[in-house]
Design an enzyme around this catalytic site. Structure first.
Site, mmCIF file in Angstrom:
data_model
loop_
_atom_site.group_PDB
_atom_site.id
_atom_site.type_symbol
_atom_site.label_atom_id
_atom_site.label_comp_id
_atom_site.label_asym_id
_atom_site.label_seq_id
_atom_site.Cartn_x
_atom_site.Cartn_y
_atom_site.Cartn_z
ATOM 1 N N GLU A 1 0.836 -1.200 0.000
ATOM 2 C CA GLU A 1 0.000 0.000 0.000
ATOM 3 C C GLU A 1 0.873 1.252 0.000
ATOM 4 O O GLU A 1 1.783 1.370 0.811
ATOM 5 C CB GLU A 1 -0.901 0.011 1.247
ATOM 6 C CG GLU A 1 -1.665 -1.287 1.420
ATOM 7 C CD GLU A 1 -2.641 -1.244 2.577
ATOM 8 O OE1 GLU A 1 -2.941 -0.129 3.073
ATOM 9 O OE2 GLU A 1 -3.110 -2.317 2.986
ATOM 10 N N HIS A 25 0.911 13.877 -1.106
ATOM 11 C CA HIS A 25 0.345 14.897 -1.988
ATOM 12 C C HIS A 25 -1.173 14.872 -1.770
ATOM 13 O O HIS A 25 -1.733 13.823 -1.488
ATOM 14 C CB HIS A 25 0.659 14.565 -3.457
ATOM 15 C CG HIS A 25 0.060 15.515 -4.439
ATOM 16 N ND1 HIS A 25 0.587 16.774 -4.650
ATOM 17 C CD2 HIS A 25 -1.024 15.399 -5.247
ATOM 18 C CE1 HIS A 25 -0.161 17.400 -5.561
ATOM 19 N NE2 HIS A 25 -1.133 16.575 -5.933
ATOM 20 N N LYS A 65 5.333 -3.113 12.912
ATOM 21 C CA LYS A 65 5.206 -3.088 14.374
ATOM 22 C C LYS A 65 3.747 -3.143 14.762
ATOM 23 O O LYS A 65 2.868 -2.788 13.988
ATOM 24 C CB LYS A 65 5.764 -1.749 14.913
ATOM 25 C CG LYS A 65 7.179 -1.800 15.384
ATOM 26 C CD LYS A 65 7.560 -0.563 16.198
ATOM 27 C CE LYS A 65 7.568 0.736 15.408
ATOM 28 N NZ LYS A 65 8.410 1.780 15.968
HETATM 29 P P1 ADP Z 1 -8.648 1.290 0.218
HETATM 30 O O1 ADP Z 1 -8.835 0.397 1.386
HETATM 31 O O2 ADP Z 1 -9.678 1.067 -0.855
HETATM 32 O O3 ADP Z 1 -7.245 1.242 -0.289
HETATM 33 P P2 ADP Z 1 -8.006 3.836 1.459
HETATM 34 O O4 ADP Z 1 -8.789 4.426 2.562
HETATM 35 O O5 ADP Z 1 -6.666 3.261 1.785
HETATM 36 O O6 ADP Z 1 -8.942 2.773 0.757
HETATM 37 O O7 ADP Z 1 -7.883 4.961 0.349
HETATM 38 C C1 ADP Z 1 -7.097 4.674 -0.780
HETATM 39 C C2 ADP Z 1 -7.574 5.385 -2.025
HETATM 40 O O8 ADP Z 1 -7.607 6.794 -1.811
HETATM 41 C C3 ADP Z 1 -6.586 5.170 -3.146
HETATM 42 O O9 ADP Z 1 -6.874 3.984 -3.872
HETATM 43 C C4 ADP Z 1 -6.759 6.415 -3.993
HETATM 44 O O10 ADP Z 1 -7.764 6.194 -4.982
HETATM 45 C C5 ADP Z 1 -7.239 7.475 -3.006
HETATM 46 N N1 ADP Z 1 -6.229 8.464 -2.615
HETATM 47 C C6 ADP Z 1 -6.464 9.807 -2.546
HETATM 48 N N2 ADP Z 1 -5.385 10.474 -2.147
HETATM 49 C C7 ADP Z 1 -4.393 9.550 -1.951
HETATM 50 C C8 ADP Z 1 -3.017 9.656 -1.526
HETATM 51 N N3 ADP Z 1 -2.457 10.850 -1.242
HETATM 52 N N4 ADP Z 1 -2.298 8.499 -1.460
HETATM 53 C C9 ADP Z 1 -2.879 7.316 -1.729
HETATM 54 N N5 ADP Z 1 -4.169 7.163 -2.127
HETATM 55 C C10 ADP Z 1 -4.933 8.268 -2.234
HETATM 56 MG MG MG Z 2 -5.597 1.420 1.118
#
Ligand code: ADP
Ligand code: MG
Length: 155
Positions: free
Chosen positions: A80, A85, A108
């Site tokens: 992940e 940004h 951890k």
């Molecule tokens: P998931 O469990 O579906 O991965 P998250 O809560 O981890 O959900 O959110 C991830 C999603 O948020 C990414 O797939 C992307 O589409 C969006 N996103 C928006 N801003 C960011 C960022 N700065 N870094 C990573 N993902 C981001």
């Molecule tokens: Mg995620």
């Protein structure tokens, strides 16, 4: 396991549990199982830093977690990427390109959500500092981020 670094990787952003944003306020773009399986099996679980780019957008600093995926009863890894940004929108389904440069710490357990969040904030600050070093800045300009996507998942 550091001998694999820098490690270049490209793949589609898939849905996870939505926990990154909801519980932590730190979204992480998840790679598909297929991309994760293509990782060297001896890259240790932990927190890493590097560069990331969505589609053919700008290259940004990132922190990356390689961990165990509870959805698969912790028998499969999850990879992940938190891009340092602010994006206006989600980018599920887009191609994420990353280069993993170095390790910040191993995986951890934390006694509270607050402790976990503050550790992640420290990881982000450490990633920012590391990536400002000339030897690491260099990789931001790597051709990998400017080539057509093609069929390349890893190289
Ligand atoms: P998931 O469990 O579906 O991965 P998250 O809560 O981890 O959900 O959110 C991830 C999603 O948020 C990414 O797939 C992307 O589409 C969006 N996103 C928006 N801003 C960011 C960022 N700065 N870094 C990573 N993902 C981001
Ligand atoms: Mg995620």
């Amino acid at each position: 396991a550091m001998r694999h670094l820098p490690f270049f990787c490209r793949g589609e952003v898939v849905r996870g549990f939505g926990r990154g944003s909801r519980e932590l306020g730190i979204p992480t773009a998840n790679f598909s199982e297929q991309v994760v399986e293509s990782f060297p099996s001896d890259i240790s679980t932990g927190i890493y830093y590097g560069w990331a780019c969505v589609g053919n957008g700008d290259v940004h600093k990132m922190v990356l977690s390689i961990g165990w995926n509870p959805f698969y009863k912790n028998i499969k890894k999850s990879v992940e990427t938190h891009i340092i940004h602010s994006f206006k929108n989600n980018f599920y389904g887009e191609i994420l390109s990353i280069v993993i440069i170095g390790c910040i710490r191993s995986e951890k357990n934390f006694s509270s959500l607050e402790a976990l969040i503050s550790a992640i904030q420290e990881d982000i600050e450490e990633a920012k500092r590391q990536l400002d070093l000339p030897e690491h800045l260099k990789l931001k300009e790597d051709n990998f981020f400017h080539l057509p996507e093609g069929k390349t998942v890893n190289h």
